[in-house]
Every structure is written in C-alpha cells, then in structure tokens.
Design an enzyme around this catalytic site. Structure first.
Site, PDB file in Angstrom:
ATOM      1  N   ASP A   1      76.464  55.666  34.243  1.00  0.00           N
ATOM      2  CA  ASP A   1      77.297  56.338  33.252  1.00  0.00           C
ATOM      3  C   ASP A   1      76.664  57.649  32.793  1.00  0.00           C
ATOM      4  O   ASP A   1      75.434  57.801  32.815  1.00  0.00           O
ATOM      5  CB  ASP A   1      77.497  55.442  32.029  1.00  0.00           C
ATOM      6  CG  ASP A   1      78.632  54.451  32.206  1.00  0.00           C
ATOM      7  OD1 ASP A   1      79.614  54.790  32.886  1.00  0.00           O
ATOM      8  OD2 ASP A   1      78.535  53.336  31.669  1.00  0.00           O
ATOM      9  N   MET A   2      77.519  58.564  32.354  1.00  0.00           N
ATOM     10  CA  MET A   2      77.038  59.817  31.775  1.00  0.00           C
ATOM     11  C   MET A   2      77.178  59.756  30.262  1.00  0.00           C
ATOM     12  O   MET A   2      78.147  59.198  29.744  1.00  0.00           O
ATOM     13  CB  MET A   2      77.832  61.005  32.334  1.00  0.00           C
ATOM     14  CG  MET A   2      77.265  62.364  31.939  1.00  0.00           C
ATOM     15  SD  MET A   2      75.573  62.637  32.533  1.00  0.00           S
ATOM     16  CE  MET A   2      75.868  62.941  34.282  1.00  0.00           C
TER      17      MET A   2
ATOM     18  N   ARG B   1      82.797  59.376  39.476  1.00  0.00           N
ATOM     19  CA  ARG B   1      83.811  59.069  38.463  1.00  0.00           C
ATOM     20  C   ARG B   1      84.025  60.314  37.602  1.00  0.00           C
ATOM     21  O   ARG B   1      83.068  60.852  37.026  1.00  0.00           O
ATOM     22  CB  ARG B   1      83.361  57.910  37.573  1.00  0.00           C
ATOM     23  CG  ARG B   1      84.364  57.593  36.445  1.00  0.00           C
ATOM     24  CD  ARG B   1      83.763  56.655  35.407  1.00  0.00           C
ATOM     25  NE  ARG B   1      83.376  55.399  35.999  1.00  0.00           N
ATOM     26  CZ  ARG B   1      82.416  54.607  35.507  1.00  0.00           C
ATOM     27  NH1 ARG B   1      81.729  54.981  34.431  1.00  0.00           N
ATOM     28  NH2 ARG B   1      82.115  53.477  36.108  1.00  0.00           N
TER      29      ARG B   1
ATOM     30  N   LYS C   1      87.198  62.511  31.059  1.00  0.00           N
ATOM     31  CA  LYS C   1      87.315  63.678  30.186  1.00  0.00           C
ATOM     32  C   LYS C   1      86.037  63.882  29.369  1.00  0.00           C
ATOM     33  O   LYS C   1      85.595  65.005  29.165  1.00  0.00           O
ATOM     34  CB  LYS C   1      88.515  63.524  29.258  1.00  0.00           C
ATOM     35  CG  LYS C   1      89.855  63.686  29.949  1.00  0.00           C
ATOM     36  CD  LYS C   1      90.995  63.710  28.938  1.00  0.00           C
ATOM     37  CE  LYS C   1      92.321  63.952  29.626  1.00  0.00           C
ATOM     38  NZ  LYS C   1      93.451  64.013  28.658  1.00  0.00           N
TER      39      LYS C   1
ATOM     40  N   THR D   1      91.266  58.110  34.033  1.00  0.00           N
ATOM     41  CA  THR D   1      92.199  58.712  33.078  1.00  0.00           C
ATOM     42  C   THR D   1      93.349  57.754  32.808  1.00  0.00           C
ATOM     43  O   THR D   1      93.704  56.940  33.668  1.00  0.00           O
ATOM     44  CB  THR D   1      92.760  60.051  33.603  1.00  0.00           C
ATOM     45  OG1 THR D   1      93.662  60.598  32.633  1.00  0.00           O
ATOM     46  CG2 THR D   1      93.509  59.860  34.922  1.00  0.00           C
ATOM     47  N   HIS D   2      93.900  57.846  31.597  1.00  0.00           N
ATOM     48  CA  HIS D   2      95.111  57.100  31.248  1.00  0.00           C
ATOM     49  C   HIS D   2      96.302  58.036  31.097  1.00  0.00           C
ATOM     50  O   HIS D   2      97.409  57.592  30.826  1.00  0.00           O
ATOM     51  CB  HIS D   2      94.911  56.347  29.931  1.00  0.00           C
ATOM     52  CG  HIS D   2      93.655  55.534  29.899  1.00  0.00           C
ATOM     53  ND1 HIS D   2      92.505  55.970  29.294  1.00  0.00           N
ATOM     54  CD2 HIS D   2      93.370  54.312  30.423  1.00  0.00           C
ATOM     55  CE1 HIS D   2      91.555  55.057  29.439  1.00  0.00           C
ATOM     56  NE2 HIS D   2      92.052  54.049  30.129  1.00  0.00           N
TER      57      HIS D   2
ATOM     58  N   ARG E   1      86.380  55.064  21.616  1.00  0.00           N
ATOM     59  CA  ARG E   1      87.744  54.803  22.054  1.00  0.00           C
ATOM     60  C   ARG E   1      88.734  55.268  20.984  1.00  0.00           C
ATOM     61  O   ARG E   1      89.808  55.771  21.291  1.00  0.00           O
ATOM     62  CB  ARG E   1      87.952  53.308  22.317  1.00  0.00           C
ATOM     63  CG  ARG E   1      87.068  52.712  23.376  1.00  0.00           C
ATOM     64  CD  ARG E   1      87.324  53.237  24.773  1.00  0.00           C
ATOM     65  NE  ARG E   1      86.775  54.546  25.045  1.00  0.00           N
ATOM     66  CZ  ARG E   1      85.498  54.800  25.289  1.00  0.00           C
ATOM     67  NH1 ARG E   1      84.615  53.832  25.273  1.00  0.00           N
ATOM     68  NH2 ARG E   1      85.093  56.024  25.553  1.00  0.00           N
TER      69      ARG E   1
END
Length: 306
Positions: free
Chosen positions: A132-133, A182, A185, A224-225, A287
């Site tokens: 992960d970043m 991956r 945003k 993305t969603h 989130r």
C-alpha cells in the site's frame, strides 16, 4: 473543506476515543471492515469468491513505533496466508501491506525485512503481495522497497495515487512487463505543492494515469468506485486492445457491492479490498473523507443506542 476536517479528525486521539466508545459505532464499522480476526477475513474471502470476486486483505494498522508491533503485524500476515492456503482460497486472494505497519518510520530496512518475509509466505501459499501507499513523505521510500522486493518476488504490487502531481510520471516508469500497479485517487491530506486539491483535477490526473498504465506492459489495477472512471477504464482497455484478463477493477469492501457483482458478471476481474482487525479508526475516517455524504450516517451512529 469538510474532507480536510475529517482527515484532521483521523489523527485525533481524542476523537478516536469518542468514536471508539460510541454505542453504535460497531454497526457502522461492520459495513466497511470484515471483522477483527483472521477467521473473519477468511470467511469474507470465501463469501466473495463464491460470488466470483477476488480479494485483497489488509490487516489494519499503521504508524508502528516499536519493533515488537512490527513483528506482531508480520506474524498476523503469516498466519493469514497460512489460513488462506489451508482453506484453498489463495487463488482468490492476495494481501495488502502497509510498510508503516512494519516499521518503515522506525527504519526502512526493518520494514523491508518484514515485508520480504510476508512475500515468502505469500509465494508459498500461491499468492502475492501488494504494498500500500501512504502519504507523500514515504512515496520514494515505498517505491524503493517495492523495487527491492521485486528482485526476488516479481509479482509484488505497488500503489500509486492520482492526486499526487508526480503520479503520471510514476505510472509511465512503473508500467513495465510483469508489474502490478494499483491506481487509486488518494486518501491522505496533502499540501497543494505536491497534490491536486480540486476533485476535477484529481479525476483528470486519474484518466491520464489510466492511459499511461494501459499503454504500458504491466497489469493495471484500477481502484475506483466512480462510474465515469470505470467506463473510461473499460474504454481505454479497448483502445489499447487489452483483454478483460489483462487488468482489473478494485473496490472497497462495503462500497458499491452491486456494481462489483455487475462487473464480475460481465467478465471483468474485480478485486475487493477487505480490511480487518481492531485498528479500524484511521481507515474508517479516510473512507468518510472520500465520501463525505457518509458522515451523516456516521454522526447518527454516535448518538444511537445499539
């Protein structure tokens, strides 16, 4: 401005205590977090696999400040990977690892060593790891560690964040044969000097990054969603003559589950990011920042009895 306030709250221990003791916080957390234990993570993976969905599992935790905590996080991942192998779920799941949870801010070499052990266990289980970043201060360190991990574990994935001004160039340099990238945003509060601040600018950067990844030889993972960005991703894949097996979409657990199933039914690879563990506060607040409309649901939960 609301997003900035929420992200600031994510770093507040006082607000964390308030949220953690609120009566119905747990019901909200269940919407976004699979559970607290390895068994919960495995059970969720099994359910997703039955629906034709892939998973990437994240044991929640970050900003580790002692070596013992880094070791405990490593051990949790080793146990998780062993459980996935034992349950025959390795083909359906990989793991996502935050280097800060493995001691990156103590010593990058410590994080590399712990991540390498996890990569070995993942390979033994028949799966892989995506690193992960986090915020921009560790971008270079994270990419350097990923590159080292790829020397012995070529399938190790990296994450790039479209809101950073540097990311289009990073996508071009990272989109090489065998790479897994991956693209998300970004969910951290960043200064204007390094990150786009307007949503429209972030979206435009995301599209440029999609083009860079699709034009390369790697395996893009579009996290993305946003319905518009999903359709653009499909269009760009067709433009670059990519088959549905040559890239994937990724979405967060609990967000747009119907869309996840729709895309999977159409033959696209869809991977669900599944967090678990009791260190859920920072994750949940990010989130909320990504979708401020969720804040109303969250606020009501603070004052409602279970």
């Amino acid at each position: 401005m609301l997003r900035s306030v929420i992200l600031a709250a994510a770093r507040s221990s006082k607000i964390e205590r308030l949220v953690g003791t609120a009566p119905v916080t747990r019901s909200l957390v269940r919407r976004y977090v699979a559970g607290e234990t390895t068994a919960h993570a495995v059970a969720t993976t099994r359910t997703l696999a039955a629906d034709g969905l892939l998973a990437t599992l994240d044991y929640l935790g970050e900003d580790t400040v002692v070596v013992e905590q880094a070791d405990a996080t490593r051990d949790e991942y080793l146990g998780l990977l062993a459980a996935l192998k034992a349950e025959g779920l390795s083909a359906s799941a990989e793991v996502s690892v935050k280097l800060s949870a493995l001691g990156q801010r103590i010593d990058p070499e410590l994080a590399y060593e712990r991540a390498s052990e996890i990569c070995v266990a993942a390979a033994d289980a028949g799966t892989t790891v995506t690193v992960d970043m986090e915020d921009h201060t560790v971008t270079d360190s994270t990419l350097e560690i990923v590159q080292r991990l790829r020397e012995t574990h070529a399938s190790t994935g990296a994450v790039l964040q479209a809101y950073l001004r540097r990311t289009e160039d990073d996508c071009k340099s990272q989109a090489v044969a065998g790479s897994r990238i991956r693209l998300c945003k970004g969910a951290y509060k960043e200064p204007e000097t390094v990150a786009y601040q307007r949503g429209l600018d972030v979206d435009r950067s995301y599209v440029r990054c999609i083009n860079a990844l699709m034009a390369g030889e790697g395996y893009p993972m579009l996290a993305t969603h946003d319905p518009r960005l999903i359709e653009i991703g499909i269009d760009r894949a067709r433009w670059y003559d990519r088959g549905k097996e040559s890239f994937e979409f990724q979405m967060l657990y609990g967000i747009r589950p119907t869309e996840q199933l729709r895309l999977a039914a159409e033959g696209y690879r869809v991977r669900v990011y599944v967090p678990y563990g009791d260190q859920w506060y920072g994750y949940l607040m990010r989130r909320m920042a990504e979708r401020p409309a969720n804040l109303a649901v969250f606020a009501r939960s603070l004052w409602t009895k279970s």
